[in-house]
Each structure stands twice: as structure tokens, then as C-alpha cells.
Write an enzyme that holds these catalytic residues in place. Structure first.
Site, PDB file in Angstrom:
ATOM      1  CG  ASP A 230       9.225  -5.862   5.682  1.00  0.00           C
ATOM      2  OD1 ASP A 230       9.609  -6.899   6.473  1.00  0.00           O
ATOM      3  OD2 ASP A 230       8.428  -5.027   5.880  1.00  0.00           O
ATOM      4  CG  ASP A 247       6.460  -1.169   1.527  1.00  0.00           C
ATOM      5  OD1 ASP A 247       7.457  -0.421   0.909  1.00  0.00           O
ATOM      6  OD2 ASP A 247       6.063  -1.166   2.402  1.00  0.00           O
TER       7      ASP A 247
END
EC number: 2.7.11.1
Length: 354
Positions: A230, A247
Site C-alpha cells: 500500500d 504501515d
């Protein structure tokens, strides 16, 4: 695993509950807590009473991520943690999880979860699963600067050199339309779409996914590796030392290009220039298979469909109707249908070159 209300998955996660859970895992907060932006999980910045580093001048600040039930298994979360620890050990700037002590002194406390040979990084207290990492700040990268893109390219090559050493065993693999087709079937079976939008959207999805599979088939066998998954500007922070990721929640097995295409934007000539700068940096450390550039639009298509399915699956969470107020309207699905037709055309065009 939990008796939480699936319609209100985080209703009981009050600031006191967050602090009690961290305390049970050996991290005592001093009462200062700030909720950070996150739709999928709940993420908090917490100041601790005592420094983890005896030489630190100030008490540390940590970030605690409380995972949504039903999305990832313990093994999938722990693979994410293990990947972050491997990256940190290889001096790749990704924020690793902290090692936690087994929760104690709470009736619902259970031992932290581990994988074989991995330190405990995932705790479960009162039905909540959470991991904790040091707070690492930064600013958004300046993606309009070629030097910045070259640096990010080198950074991604270093991440991929670690990622290709072994695959994930439990996390998802991004190698075609299989997951997207399942998401489309779920949306149709669940009567999510307005009736007057259903036929056009469904037809466009099937045509788009056929085009996706054609592009993947033309490529042939893929080199699949562990990826960030992502990699957009919101998950990439910049400091004086350069970029770091914050993340890895969507880490997957997949082709290297998945970690490049979301950093591109603008008109085609602008994206080609950005891609050229990224690859100038990337290929100083690792060869890039430029045939994968033909997968950019297929991967964009999969993300477009997956995003709608993600909103639908989370619609009972009160945060989602507020964040996506037009989701149930015919106009939302008309726009999605138009974007799918644009993607079908894009997948018929020549791929980007750099």
C-alpha cells in the site's frame, strides 16, 4: 476470540481501555493519548511514564494499533511484524514493533502471540489484539522532486531485496483477479448496489477483470516477493535522514511494480517522468523487470474494485457512513462504472515506459 458487537467493533475501546491494555503488556501510559487517523484499525499515540531507553532525555511516545476483528488472523499480523523486524535488522527504514511482555493482572489477559523463532509482538487483552511501535514522525515526501523519487526508488529496492528472501506463508498474494472477482460476487450477493446501477457496474467489472487477467497472462510467470503493498504518499514519511514506512498493514506477496505505481500521478507524460526517476534510483541496487509496467493499470483496476468492496464490508462501522456519505447513492456507482470503463480503455493502451 471476542464478544465485541460486530456492528460497533470499537465501541468499548475507550482511552481508559487503551491505557489498561498497554499497561497489561508492560507499557504504562502517563495519561496523554491521541487517536490517529485510521479507518480499518484504531491507532493511538500514547506517552509512556518510563522511558524504554534509560539514556533518553524524555519519556518515549509509542503508537498502539488495535486490529479489527475478522480481517487478519494472528499469523497474518505476525508475518507483518516479522517482516518489519527483518527490514529493521537490514537497516531498511521501516518502523518495527516493540517486544511485549505477556499481559498480566487482568482476568481477560492472554499470552502474547508469537510465530516460531519470533519475539512476542502481538498482545491480546480483553478481546482486543494490538501491537505497539515507537512513534516515528515525519512529513509528506515531495514527489514532484526527481531527487526525492530517486531516493524513494533506492529505498524500495532495499525493501524488495529483503522481501524476496522468502515469501509470506499466510498473507495474501497479488497475482491476478481472483480476490477481486470474489469481492464482486460478494457485492452482488449482498444487494449492496442500487438496482438501477447494478447491471452497468457488474458488466463493467467483468469486462475490466477479463482485461486484467489478459495482461497478467501476457506477462507470464511473475517474480513474487513480500511487498509493502500500500505504498502511497500517506504511508511514506520523510525526515532529515530520508524516507521511512509507517504501515505494513496491507503487506502482500506480489510483483515489485505494486510498490511503485501508487507514487505516480498526473498526466501520462508526468507519470513517465516520475517513473523514470523512481527507476533511476531503484536500479542502482536491484534490477527491475520492465515488463511489469504493463501491470500498472490492471493493479489500479483491482484497487478500484477492492476499495468499493472494503467500504461495503465496513458499512456497519459508524465511521464509514460519515467518511463516505455518497456510497449508497446511484451517483457513486455511476462514477465507479465510468472509472471502470476508463480502466478498460487504459488497459488497451500501450503501458508506461521509462
Amino acid at each position: 476470540m471476542t464478544d465485541h458487537d460486530p456492528e460497533q467493533p470499537y465501541a468499548g475501546l475507550t482511552p481508559h481501555a487503551v491505557l489498561d491494555a498497554l499497561d497489561a503488556a508492560g507499557l504504562r501510559g502517563d495519561g496523554r493519548i491521541l487517536q490517529l487517523n485510521s479507518y480499518e484499525n484504531r491507532v493511538f499515540q500514547v506517552h509512556l511514564e518510563e522511558s524504554l531507553d534509560p539514556g533518553a532525555a524524555q519519556p518515549p511516545i509509542v503508537v498502539a494499533k488495535f486490529y479489527r476483528d475478522g480481517r487478519w488472523s494472528d499469523a497474518q499480523i505476525l508475518e507483518e511484524h516479522h517482516f518489519a523486524l527483518e527490514l529493521a535488522a537490514a537497516e531498511v527504514p521501516a518502523v518495527p514493533p516493540l517486544v511485549l511482555q505477556p499481559p498480566v493482572d487482568l482476568p481477560a489477559g492472554q499470552p502474547v502471540a508469537t510465530l516460531t523463532g519470533q519475539p512476542p509482538t502481538l498482545a491480546r487483552v480483553g478481546g482486543w489484539r494490538f501491537g505497539v511501535s515507537p512513534r516515528c514522525g515525519g512529513r509528506a515526501p515531495e514527489l514532484d522532486q526527481p531527487e526525492t523519487l530517486e531516493w524513494i526508488g533506492r529505498f524500495l529496492a532495499r525493501l524488495h531485496l529483503v522481501g524476496r528472501q522468502r515469501p509470506f506463508e499466510h498473507r495474501l498474494t497479488l497475482d491476478g483477479s481472483r480476490a477481486a472477482r470474489a469481492a464482486v460476487a460478494w457485492l452482488i450477493d449482498g444487494d449492496v448496489l442500487p438496482p438501477d446501477a447494478l447491471g452497468g457496474w457488474h458488466s463493467a467489472c467483468l469486462r475490466a477483470l477479463d482485461a486484467v487477467d489478459t495482461r497478467f497472462e501476457r506477462h507470464g510467470p511473475l517474480e513474487l516477493m513480500r511487498l509493502h503493498g500500500d505504498c502511497h504518499a500517506g504511508n511514506l514519511l520523510w525526515t532529515g535522514s530520508g524516507p521511512h514506512f509507517v504501515d505494513l498493514d496491507d503487506a502482500v506477496n506480489g510483483p515489485a511494480v505494486q510498490d511503485l505505481w501508487m507514487l505516480l500521478g498526473g498526466e501520462r507524460h508526468e507519470m513517465q517522468a516520475q517513473l523514470g526517476a523512481l527507476l533511476d534510483g531503484y536500479e542502482t541496487l536491484r534490477e527491475f523487470d520492465r515488463r511489469e509496467l504493463a501491470l500498472i493499470e490492471p493493479l489500479r483496476t483491482l484497487r478500484l474494485i477492492g476499495h468499493s468492496a472494503w467500504i461495503a464490508r465496513r458499512w456497519a462501522d459508524p465511521a464509514f457512513p460519515i467518511a463516505f456519505p455518497s456510497f449508497e447513492s446511484p451517483s457513486y456507482w455511476a462514477q465507479q462504472t465510468m472509472q471502470l470503463h476508463e480502466q478498460i480503455e487504459a488497459m488497451q493502451d500501450e503501458p508506461l515506459v521509462a
